[in-house]
Scaffold this active site. Structure first.
Site, PDB file in Angstrom:
ATOM      1  N   ARG A   1     134.777  17.343 -46.347  1.00  0.00           N
ATOM      2  CA  ARG A   1     134.736  19.235 -46.942  1.00  0.00           C
ATOM      3  C   ARG A   1     136.298  19.673 -45.954  1.00  0.00           C
ATOM      4  O   ARG A   1     136.617  20.984 -46.449  1.00  0.00           O
ATOM      5  CB  ARG A   1     133.734  19.686 -46.530  1.00  0.00           C
ATOM      6  CG  ARG A   1     132.312  19.878 -47.819  1.00  0.00           C
ATOM      7  CD  ARG A   1     130.698  20.239 -47.139  1.00  0.00           C
ATOM      8  NE  ARG A   1     130.379  20.106 -47.996  1.00  0.00           N
ATOM      9  CZ  ARG A   1     129.063  20.653 -47.676  1.00  0.00           C
ATOM     10  NH1 ARG A   1     128.254  21.446 -47.265  1.00  0.00           N
ATOM     11  NH2 ARG A   1     128.242  21.003 -49.338  1.00  0.00           N
TER      12      ARG A   1
ATOM     13  N   GLY B   1     124.859  15.703 -53.729  1.00  0.00           N
ATOM     14  CA  GLY B   1     125.551  14.206 -52.460  1.00  0.00           C
ATOM     15  C   GLY B   1     124.802  13.194 -52.313  1.00  0.00           C
ATOM     16  O   GLY B   1     126.349  12.457 -51.808  1.00  0.00           O
TER      17      GLY B   1
ATOM     18  N   LYS C   1     113.481  12.841 -57.967  1.00  0.00           N
ATOM     19  CA  LYS C   1     112.069  13.981 -58.361  1.00  0.00           C
ATOM     20  C   LYS C   1     112.953  14.918 -59.950  1.00  0.00           C
ATOM     21  O   LYS C   1     114.098  15.489 -59.747  1.00  0.00           O
ATOM     22  CB  LYS C   1     112.120  14.936 -57.241  1.00  0.00           C
ATOM     23  CG  LYS C   1     111.821  14.527 -56.281  1.00  0.00           C
ATOM     24  CD  LYS C   1     110.824  15.914 -55.568  1.00  0.00           C
ATOM     25  CE  LYS C   1     110.412  15.345 -54.150  1.00  0.00           C
ATOM     26  NZ  LYS C   1     110.655  16.263 -53.137  1.00  0.00           N
TER      27      LYS C   1
ATOM     28  N   GLY D   1     123.687  21.642 -53.395  1.00  0.00           N
ATOM     29  CA  GLY D   1     123.089  22.411 -54.006  1.00  0.00           C
ATOM     30  C   GLY D   1     123.626  24.338 -54.614  1.00  0.00           C
ATOM     31  O   GLY D   1     123.505  23.899 -56.179  1.00  0.00           O
TER      32      GLY D   1
HETATM   33  C1  3PG Z   1     125.054  22.774 -48.142  1.00  0.00           C
HETATM   34  O1  3PG Z   1     125.122  21.191 -46.996  1.00  0.00           O
HETATM   35  O2  3PG Z   1     124.033  22.324 -48.737  1.00  0.00           O
HETATM   36  C2  3PG Z   1     126.276  22.995 -47.366  1.00  0.00           C
HETATM   37  O3  3PG Z   1     126.770  23.450 -46.300  1.00  0.00           O
HETATM   38  C3  3PG Z   1     124.924  24.658 -47.791  1.00  0.00           C
HETATM   39  O4  3PG Z   1     124.307  24.282 -46.173  1.00  0.00           O
HETATM   40  P1  3PG Z   1     122.810  24.834 -46.749  1.00  0.00           P
HETATM   41  O5  3PG Z   1     122.026  24.257 -47.460  1.00  0.00           O
HETATM   42  O6  3PG Z   1     121.932  25.156 -45.229  1.00  0.00           O
HETATM   43  O7  3PG Z   1     122.709  26.696 -46.885  1.00  0.00           O
END
Ligand code: 3PG
Ligand code: MG
Length: 396
Positions: free
Chosen positions: A35, A354, A198, A377
């Protein structure tokens, strides 16, 4: 998109929201700097133009204000090395020192602010806090795709203070371009590979894909919820008993829409959740008592690979098994290799979310696919068809 390419930053002071939420080990060394590296072109463009840069980010989810563990000071050296220039650090993201240090920045200089989430106001989207941040600069750039699904002060609320000076950075532009290409302009056949444990995490994206994809390949723990719903024995495999109707509904909708759903036809099963457990490869759908499915089998790997190689567009989200353990990594590795091979044949391949990103890196295929997303996310919500606040704030 209104990207930074449209502006010459000479003499400007830009505040850039980046997503430097990177994993750190117990010695505070960065274990994956993807990142951070991704934002270097954005920062360099502004510096090269003759502008100065203020970087702001969150790190982790601090609950009680300033916490050493979540300090962004841990990344200053690494960032300085990547930029080949000394990065200054303000140990508070607002207040006098942040103001003075920002005001004193010269062309070509970079300042990193302390973790935004040391203030509760950040996540609350507090307008006064956003205004404080905004006062540090005269241009706002959002390059934090990974955090674009959060309506926070620095990701969304701040944009109102830059009505004519708000831009997307290069990471944002590339992420939106590749995700849009897949979701709205996919060359056919479009094969989506969904994994992970899931069904509930992926159901909205699967529903959206039912409108777009030709084939949806399913693997990982969620396959066993489908098996259970279809009336098969799954032994001790992971299963969401309250999602059986959801799984059935997906299968019915897919049939009605002519979307092919591929489920494993063989599985690697173990008698324990352990790399050294007793392990069998079994054909068919019957997993006996005392056994749990932890990866797709060889026949499934081959069938999935064959389907992926026919695709012109591939989306991969989620592993096929417990790839962190050597005994159960075969399926995920096969998908990583298949995505690379499909890319070589001319397909557009997007890897996101992820675990699949960790997998594509583990098998050293990241530079052999079309695009690896920095969003977890955020990418999922984009794929679900949601409007991301971080994108909307720049576009409005
Ligand atoms: C992540 O790693 O998903 C983003 O940096 C957002 O982080 P957060 O889910 O804690 O808002
Ligand atoms: Mg997250």
């Amino acid at each position: 998109m209104n990207t930074i390419s449209n502006l010459n930053f000479s003499g400007k002071r830009a505040i850039i929201r980046v997503d430097f939420n990177v994993p750190l080990n117990s010695d505070f060394n960065i274990t994956d700097d993807t990142r951070i590296r991704a934002t270097i072109p954005t920062i360099n463009k502004i510096l090269k133009d003759g502008g100065s840069v203020i970087l702001m980010s969150h790190l982790g989810r601090p609950k009680d204000g300033p916490t050493d563990k979540y300090s962004l000071k841990h990344i200053v050296n690494h960032l300085s090395n990547l930029l080949k220039t000394e990065v200054k650090f303000a140990d508070d993201c607002i207040g006098e020192s942040a103001k003075t240090m920002s005001a004193n920045l010269k062309a070509g200089e970079v300042l990193l602010l302390e973790n935004l989430r040391f203030y509760k106001e950040e996540e609350k989207g507090d307008v006064d806090f956003a205004k404080e941040l905004a006062s540090l600069a005269n241009v706002y750039v959002n390059d934090a795709f990974g955090t674009a699904h959060r309506a926070h002060a620095s990701t969304a609320v701040i944009a109102q203070f830059f009505p004519h000076a708000k831009y997307f950075g290069f990471v944002m532009a590339a992420e939106v371009e590749s995700a849009t290409k897949v979701m709205n302009h996919a060359a056919k056949p479009f094969v989506a590979i969904m994994g992970g444990s899931k069904v509930s995490d992926k159901i909205l994206i699967i529903e959206n894909l039912l409108e777009r994809a030709d084939t949806i390949i399913i693997g990982g723990g969620m396959a066993y919820t489908f098996f259970k719903a279809m009336g098969y024995e799954i032994g001790n495999s992971i299963c969401e008993l309250d999602k059986l109707d959801v799984a059935i509904d997906v299968l019915k909708k897919a049939e009605a829409k002519g979307v092919t759903i591929m489920l494993p036809t063989d599985n690697i099963v173990a008698d324990e959740f352990n790399n050294d457990a007793n392990i069998l490869e079994i054909k068919g759908d019957h997993i006996g008592d005392g056994w749990m499915g932890l990866d797709i089998g060889t026949e499934t790997q081959n069938d999935y690979t064959e389907e992926i190689l026919k695709a012109k567009t591939v989306l991969w989200n989620g592993p096929m098994g417990v790839f962190e353990m050597e005994s159960f990594e075969g399926g995920t590795k096969a998908i990583a290799l298949a995505c690379a091979a499909a890319t070589k044949k001319g397909a557009f391949t997007l890897i996101g979310g992820g675990d699949s990103v960790a997998a594509i890196n583990k098998y050293k295929m990241a530079d052999k696919v079309s695009y690896v997303s920095t969003g977890g996310g955020a990418l999922l919500e984009f794929m679900e068809g949601k409007v991301l606040p971080g994108i909307a704030a720049i576009e409005s």
